[in-house]
Design a protein around this motif. Structure first.
Motif, short mmCIF file in Angstrom:
data_model
loop_
_atom_site.label_atom_id
_atom_site.label_comp_id
_atom_site.label_asym_id
_atom_site.label_seq_id
_atom_site.Cartn_x
_atom_site.Cartn_y
_atom_site.Cartn_z
N ASP A 94 28.20 43.48 35.83
CA ASP A 94 29.25 44.48 36.06
C ASP A 94 29.12 45.61 35.06
OD1 ASP A 94 31.48 45.94 36.63
OD2 ASP A 94 32.89 44.27 36.53
N PRO A 95 28.38 46.68 35.42
CA PRO A 95 28.17 47.79 34.49
C PRO A 95 29.37 48.73 34.36
CG PRO A 95 26.91 48.16 36.49
CD PRO A 95 27.56 46.83 36.64
N ARG A 96 30.53 48.35 34.93
CA ARG A 96 31.75 49.11 34.63
C ARG A 96 32.11 48.94 33.16
NH1 ARG A 96 36.29 47.00 38.49
NH2 ARG A 96 35.37 45.06 37.73
N LEU A 151 33.41 60.11 47.76
CA LEU A 151 34.55 60.17 46.84
C LEU A 151 35.12 58.78 46.62
CD1 LEU A 151 36.36 63.37 48.14
CD2 LEU A 151 35.24 63.09 45.92
N LEU A 152 35.07 57.93 47.64
CA LEU A 152 35.61 56.57 47.52
C LEU A 152 34.66 55.63 46.80
CD1 LEU A 152 37.20 56.12 51.06
CD2 LEU A 152 38.40 56.24 48.88
N SER A 153 33.37 55.95 46.79
CA SER A 153 32.39 55.02 46.20
C SER A 153 31.93 55.43 44.81
CB SER A 153 31.16 54.91 47.11
OG SER A 153 30.53 56.17 47.24
N THR A 154 32.26 56.64 44.37
CA THR A 154 31.75 57.10 43.08
C THR A 154 32.35 56.31 41.93
OG1 THR A 154 31.48 59.01 41.63
CG2 THR A 154 33.54 58.86 42.84
N LYS A 155 31.59 56.21 40.85
CA LYS A 155 32.10 55.59 39.62
C LYS A 155 32.61 56.64 38.64
CE LYS A 155 30.84 51.41 40.84
NZ LYS A 155 30.23 51.71 42.14
N LYS A 160 24.05 50.13 41.44
CA LYS A 160 25.38 49.66 41.01
C LYS A 160 26.23 50.82 40.51
CE LYS A 160 24.17 44.91 39.61
NZ LYS A 160 25.25 44.19 40.31
N GLY A 161 25.60 51.73 39.76
CA GLY A 161 26.34 52.84 39.17
C GLY A 161 27.14 52.38 37.96
N THR A 162 27.57 53.36 37.16
CA THR A 162 28.35 53.05 35.95
C THR A 162 29.07 54.31 35.49
OG1 THR A 162 28.24 52.27 33.66
CG2 THR A 162 26.39 53.57 34.44
N PRO A 163 30.24 54.16 34.91
CA PRO A 163 30.89 55.33 34.30
C PRO A 163 30.33 55.66 32.91
CG PRO A 163 32.32 53.42 34.12
CD PRO A 163 31.12 52.98 34.94
N HIS A 164 29.48 54.78 32.40
CA HIS A 164 28.93 54.95 31.05
C HIS A 164 27.55 55.62 31.17
CE1 HIS A 164 32.25 52.45 29.76
NE2 HIS A 164 31.90 51.57 30.68
N GLU A 165 27.59 56.95 31.28
CA GLU A 165 26.40 57.69 31.70
C GLU A 165 25.30 57.74 30.65
OE1 GLU A 165 27.89 61.47 33.04
OE2 GLU A 165 28.41 60.64 35.01
N TYR A 166 25.66 57.58 29.38
CA TYR A 166 24.63 57.60 28.34
C TYR A 166 23.60 56.50 28.59
CZ TYR A 166 22.35 56.96 23.81
OH TYR A 166 21.42 56.81 22.82
N TRP A 167 24.08 55.30 28.95
CA TRP A 167 23.14 54.18 29.14
C TRP A 167 22.35 54.35 30.43
CZ3 TRP A 167 21.91 52.20 24.92
CH2 TRP A 167 22.84 52.05 23.90
#
Length: 846
Positions: free
Chosen positions: A752-754, A248-252, A788-795
């Protein structure tokens, strides 16, 4: 058919001595096939004494002992058979039986050697045996061979396939191939042939997904929740709960994390700590996305939770300060920066930046003494003096002292800034020269400006330097030397606001040096190039005096008449009073009444002295009323009027409105004009960003590179804008076939894929490697993106498709298919292109 054959062979064995042995063999064979081993075995044992049937009888006796689970007997009979018949056509099956039997005995080396011989005899080995061989290789730590064997055993059709997927996951994990291990564990967990195996597989999948940082589309949280729902009494429940809290603390995917917490009936302290940090991270993501108001709301919620997570609460004050600053609420920003620094302390990662930003907030409020105090504190605590912020802070301290008329200190700090960052010291050098002028050291000012123009020929302050040099020369009564300086300004920087002022000065200098005709020509050029500006009116009025001096008033009258109504030399008293009354109402905030007054002015004076100003005010009112079309029409008329009083503002608003209407050519034109006109660094930066975006949407790659390079070269550019500049320039370079430059820019952006540009850059890098057939590099790129993960799931989805394509191109159809299956199951977006790409690829594979 077997039954009838069996009856006939029985009759034959009783009545024919010639075919008795043959008939008994076939009867035993039928008994064997019918698994009537009690009947077949005695016959085969007798036939081992028959020269004709000895080999076959021995083979079927071996198969019988294997079928009956007599492992030791199978090994004995098998080894004996191979020794007696080393070239038998049945040896492949014998090796299989021996491999299987040795595996069941736990003698893995012998199992492997026999299975390897078995594989030489067939192209389609039994899946169960490949499961055993893979497990045997695993036991001796030959994980590569284990994976190779297990891939031939996996299937969704039975328990063997489920077990093979489980073992494949374990072997792949040992190899460090977490991506394929995850796919295998997931596949095993979806099957229910062995419920215990399903539970263990799902547990392995969940834990590895978290540990490997390869979770996408919020998989980890969903998988942990799925496990707890399916197996509430599992012996692994405690481990899963602990892992869920960490995840929960690491999710984007912060909304999903909050939703998961909301589903917990009685959250403990650790979960509430996590929630407070997640609220902070969600606010930061809103800030990055430009959704500043929602960012502030999340920061408010973070602060309101209290002190479950003190670090999150402190950071919320900092980021709320950043948000207020972005909204130009500088007073609120200063309060939050001060609170943050008091609570967080000097060791906090954002402490130095808060000091720096506090200085800017006070600077924007024109509270220069407080701004200087903050900037001085910043340079005192900042250890990294190579940061652009450091030299920028020195400049702002210089500005603060300049506003306080402490010229010596201003000059000292400008000099420190220039020495600290000589590559981008044009502003500091210009300000040093300007201070010298204020100190009446005009020769020093001229020398400093010459050095500036030599060192920085592309500086945005070049036109300022020319203008200020001409003024310094004039103060020294060296007007003849000033004339070519102003001529250069007029020629090379015609779009600059200073060129308008410079034209007036140049005309005056020509007149002062007894060159009346050149003065007249210069003034006429000002009128022609900058119609309906204050400078144009001054030029017309100045020409009147010159024509009088040369006794040619008829020519002046003729010239003025030729202008018609295009130049308004002065306003009538009624014109002026009507406009000023309307403007006064506007300034009091009475929009409706002022709108009526401005329209009344235009009805009375459609080409009045203040017509352009009036159109600007009407545009501002229309903008407040959300009537963008009307606002744009009014701003256009202000621009066409050329009135410099509101020209910058009108260009800025009109450019933004044209951009929002996707009229990119017109928007680009306005942004370019604004960039050339303004003397304000912040306005110039915004104009260049607009130029960059318009050029991008028009596929003007050369213009994109130019605009982006100017933005990247600025010392104070926000991270959001820098990402955008690198991103668009990288794509433009790729289009221009300058691949090395393009990939370098995209790598800078992808850090930074945020940011949405960072996420898309990750995809483009992987896709470019794939197109270059550098499949391994494409795989590495996507794997790093997943970590890294990203909140922009389409990409992320697009990148996973590239990953599947790369594995397919390498011949690894298994991995290619598994990634597509995982994407199909876990991606929640509804984009038609993703659905089509996944389904079309899967249909081809199937």
């Amino acid at each position: 058919k077997y039954d009838e054959s069996y009856r006939l062979f029985g009759l034959l064995s009783q009545k024919s001595s010639k075919y008795n042995e043959d008939a008994n063999y076939y009867k035993a064979y039928i008994d064997f096939q019918k698994k009537r081993y009690g009947s077949s075995t005695p016959v085969f044992e007798r036939l081992t004494r028959s020269p004709k049937y000895k080999e076959l009888a021995s083979f079927y006796l071996l198969q019988t002992s294997f079928a009956e689970g007599k492992v030791n007997e199978s090994i004995t009979n098998g080894e004996a058979y191979l020794e007696s018949y080393p070239k038998s056509s049945h040896n492949g099956e014998v090796y299989r039986i021996l491999g299987n039997s040795y595996y069941r005995k736990g003698i893995m080396v012998n199992a492997i050697s026999n299975y390897e011989n078995y594989l030489k005899s067939t192209e389609k080995p039994f899946r169960e045996d490949m499961l055993f061989l893979g497990s045997a290789y695993y036991s001796i730590r030959n994980y590569a061979k284990s994976v190779e064997s297990l891939k031939q055993a996996v299937s969704y059709s039975d328990e063997v396939g489920q077990e093979a997927y489980m073992q494949l996951g374990l072997a792949s994990e040992k190899q460090g191939d977490n991506a394929n291990a995850l796919l295998a564990f997931q596949a095993a967990s979806r099957m229910n042939y062995n419920p215990g195996l399903s539970e263990k597989s799902l547990y392995n999948y969940a834990i590895l997904l978290q540990q490997s940082s390869l979770a996408v589309f919020d998989q980890s949280i969903g998988v942990f929740q799925q496990f707890l729902q399916q197996y509430p009494n599992s012996k692994y429940s405690d481990n899963i709960n602990d892992a869920l809290a960490t995840t929960l603390l690491s999710t984007k995917n912060y909304p999903a994390a909050l939703s998961a917490i909301s589903a917990i009936k009685s959250p403990g302290k650790s979960v509430l700590e996590a929630k407070q940090m997640i609220l902070l991270q969600l606010g930061i993501q809103h800030y990055i996305n430009g959704d500043t108001n929602n960012a502030i709301q999340r920061f408010n919620e973070t602060i309101a939770m209290g002190f479950y997570n003190a670090k999150a609460r402190n950071q919320a004050y900092f980021w709320r300060g950043e948000s207020f600053y972005k909204l130009a609420n500088y007073t609120a920003a200063t309060r939050d920066y001060e609170t943050f620094m008091t609570q967080a302390g000097r060791n906090d990662e954002n402490y130095n930046l808060a000091r720096y930003d506090l200085g800017y907030a006070y600077f924007k409020l024109n509270q220069y003494s407080k701004a200087n105090a903050a900037f001085l504190d910043y340079i005192d605590v900042e250890n990294n003096k190579l940061l652009p912020n450091y030299s920028d802070a020195l400049n702002r301290i210089g500005d603060g002292y300049l506003f306080a008329r402490n010229y010596s200190e201003a000059s000292r700090y400008y000099t420190r800034s220039a020495n600290q960052n000589p590559q981008n010291a044009d502003y500091a050098e210009f300000q040093k020269a300007f201070v010298l002028g204020l100190q009446r050291d005009y020769n020093g000012k001229i020398s400093a400006l010459d050095q500036l123009m030599t060192k920085y020929p592309q500086s945005q302050y070049y036109d300022d330097a020319l203008y200020e040099k001409s003024r310094a020369l004039a103060m020294l009564d060296r007007e003849k030397e000033a004339i070519p300086v102003l001529e250069k300004l007029m020629k090379n920087h015609a779009g600059s606001l200073l060129a308008q002022k410079g034209g007036i000065q140049l005309g005056q200098m020509y007149y002062n040096t007894n060159q009346p005709q050149k003065a007249i020509e210069t003034y006429k050029n000002v009128v022609k190039d900058y119609p309906d500006t204050e400078e144009a009116r001054i030029a017309v009025q100045s020409m009147e005096g010159i024509y009088k001096d040369i006794n040619d008033i008829d020519s002046y009258a003729s010239y003025v008449n030729s202008l018609g109504s295009s130049i308004k030399i002065s306003s009538s008293r009624q014109d002026s009073l009507t406009f000023l009354a309307a403007e006064s109402i506007f300034m009091k905030g009475q929009r409706r009444t002022s709108k009526e007054a401005f329209n009344k002015y235009l009805q009375s004076f459609p080409k009045g002295y203040y017509a352009a100003d009036t159109h600007y005010y009407l545009g501002a009112i229309a903008l407040e009323e959300k009537n963008n079309a009307a606002a744009l029409n009014e701003f256009r008329q202000t621009i066409e009027g050329g009135n410099s009083r509101f020209l910058e503002e009108a260009l800025s608003e009109a450019a933004d409105l044209e951009f929002n209407d996707k009229n990119y050519p017109r928007a680009y034109q306005y942004y370019t004009r604004l960039n050339n006109l303004t003397q304000k660094a912040e306005v110039k930066d915004n104009a260049r960003i607009g130029m960059l975006r318009c050029a991008t949407y028009q596929n003007k790659d050369q213009e994109v590179v130019l605009a982006a390079t100017q933005i990247i070269g600025q010392s104070k550019t926000t991270p959001e804008i820098l990402k955008e500049a690198y991103f668009y320039r990288g794509k433009a370079y790729l289009n221009l076939k300058e691949s090395d430059k393009g990939m370098a820019d995209l790598r800078e952006c992808a850090v930074d894929p945020r940011y949405v540009q960072g996420a898309e850059a990750q995809f483009i890098l992987a896709d470019t490697f794939y197109k270059w057939k550098s499949y391994d590099k494409a795989i590495v790129q996507v794997t790093e993106f997943m970590k890294k993960g990203t909140p922009h799931e389409y990409w992320m989805a697009r990148a996973l498709i590239v990953l599947s394509d790369s594995y397919a191109a390498k011949g690894d159809k298994f991995s290619a298919k598994q990634y597509l299956e995982s994407l199909k199951d876990n991606y929640k977006g509804g984009e038609a292109d993703i659905t089509e790409m996944v389904s079309s690829r899967l249909s081809k594979m199937n």
